[in-house]
Design an enzyme around this catalytic site. Structure first.
Site, PDB file in Angstrom:
ATOM      1  N   ARG A  50       0.814  -1.203   0.000  1.00 29.23           N
ATOM      2  CA  ARG A  50       0.000   0.000   0.000  1.00 29.23           C
ATOM      3  C   ARG A  50       0.860   1.271   0.000  1.00 29.23           C
ATOM      4  NH1 ARG A  50      -0.305  -4.732   1.267  1.00 29.23           N
ATOM      5  NH2 ARG A  50       0.158  -4.304   3.450  1.00 29.23           N
ATOM      6  N   CYS A  84      -5.577  -2.888   8.545  1.00 28.33           N
ATOM      7  CA  CYS A  84      -4.418  -2.276   7.892  1.00 28.33           C
ATOM      8  C   CYS A  84      -4.724  -0.790   7.775  1.00 28.33           C
ATOM      9  CB  CYS A  84      -4.166  -2.876   6.511  1.00 28.33           C
ATOM     10  SG  CYS A  84      -2.903  -1.982   5.548  1.00 28.33           S
ATOM     11  N   THR A  86      -2.930   1.688   6.372  1.00 24.97           N
ATOM     12  CA  THR A  86      -2.639   2.303   5.081  1.00 24.97           C
ATOM     13  C   THR A  86      -3.720   1.986   4.056  1.00 24.97           C
ATOM     14  OG1 THR A  86      -0.307   1.913   5.628  1.00 24.97           O
ATOM     15  CG2 THR A  86      -0.783   2.753   3.434  1.00 24.97           C
ATOM     16  N   THR A 128       3.135   3.794   8.722  1.00 28.45           N
ATOM     17  CA  THR A 128       3.932   3.736   7.500  1.00 28.45           C
ATOM     18  C   THR A 128       4.029   5.128   6.880  1.00 28.45           C
ATOM     19  OG1 THR A 128       2.052   3.341   6.029  1.00 28.45           O
ATOM     20  CG2 THR A 128       3.100   1.393   7.021  1.00 28.45           C
ATOM     21  N   LYS A 168       7.645  -7.396   9.542  1.00 31.98           N
ATOM     22  CA  LYS A 168       7.285  -8.153   8.348  1.00 31.98           C
ATOM     23  C   LYS A 168       8.303  -9.257   8.057  1.00 31.98           C
ATOM     24  CE  LYS A 168       4.576  -4.457   6.185  1.00 31.98           C
ATOM     25  NZ  LYS A 168       3.279  -5.134   6.340  1.00 31.98           N
ATOM     26  N   CYS A 198      -0.127   1.609  12.768  1.00 29.57           N
ATOM     27  CA  CYS A 198       0.172   0.526  11.826  1.00 29.57           C
ATOM     28  C   CYS A 198      -0.060  -0.767  12.572  1.00 29.57           C
ATOM     29  CB  CYS A 198       1.612   0.622  11.326  1.00 29.57           C
ATOM     30  SG  CYS A 198       2.121  -0.802  10.318  1.00 29.57           S
TER      31      CYS A 198
END
Length: 233
Positions: A50, A84, A86, A128, A168, A198
């Site tokens: 994203r 999420c 974003t 992010t 991640k 986030c």
């Protein structure tokens, strides 16, 4: 009679989706399995990044998210959550693609902040670069007189992005240390509260936060509470 059905548009990222489900279970008043919410999770980790789409003209994630929304709609969900932050840059498009109500994660956070610390006007956002650039939090918080500060001007040295990348990659202990230092930096810059904006940050940092004295709000936690309240009312 079947309980209301929650649809989860997940996979962005997988650890964040798993963390959201754990928080959903933790916030559901239940004495037995049968007291919990019925949930369908559509988890597609191949959804294009994203932030890359927002910042660098990367592949558009919207078609992949539309497929997930259609799946959840057809499954008969009564409510949809997207763990999420974003992805909420495309909230209006996603909400318009279904007749099922879609909870807005930032609305959930804003409601918690207003309820728990209405005097907090400067919030440190751990999100992010895509979320920050898109102004997802600013658009919701500004009308209540709140402003958001972040660390994006540090560019490649932004510890929030470094921590998110570590999550991640599965390096959770390292991510926790990096993100805790980022919180301290935001408080030093004047943050009167911190938002885990986030869900990868949410997956590794606890509340109350270690090493900071200001209030902390977790977007994944807020989203879980909002879903339970909407479906259990």
């Amino acid at each position: 009679m079947m309980s209301p059905l929650l649809g989860v548009l997940g996979g962005m990222g997988p650890a964040a989706t798993a963390d959201f489900l754990a928080k959903l279970a933790a916030h559901t008043p239940a004495q037995r399995d049968q007291d919990h919410l019925a949930t369908i999770v559509y988890s597609d980790p191949t959804t294009p990044d994203r932030s890359d789409a927002i910042l660098a003209g990367g592949e558009n994630p919207l078609p992949a998210m539309f497929r997930g929304i259609a799946f959840l709609d057809e499954a008969g969900c009564d409510l949809i959550a997207i763990p999420c932050n974003t992805a909420h840059h495309w909230y209006d498009d996603l909400a318009s693609a279904t007749t099922v109500p879609v909870v807005h994660i930032v609305d959930a956070v804003a409601a918690q902040v207003e309820r728990e610390a209405p005097e907090a006007k400067t919030l440190g956002l751990m999100a992010t670069d895509g979320t920050v650039r898109a102004g997802i939090y600013d658009k919701v918080l500004a009308p209540s007189g709140r402003n958001v500060i972040d660390l994006t001007e540090l560019g490649p040295d932004n510890p929030v992005m470094a921590g998110i990348r570590a999550v991640k990659a599965g390096a959770l202990d390292g991510a926790r240390d990096i993100l805790t230092n980022a919180m301290r930096e935001l408080v030093a810059r004047g943050a009167e509260g911190i938002v885990y904006g986030c869900t990868d940050v949410s997956a590794v940092l606890e509340i109350p936060a270690s090493g900071v004295s200001v209030p902390v709000w977790d977007a994944a936690d807020a989203l879980a509470i909002a879903c339970v309240n909407r479906l259990r009312g």
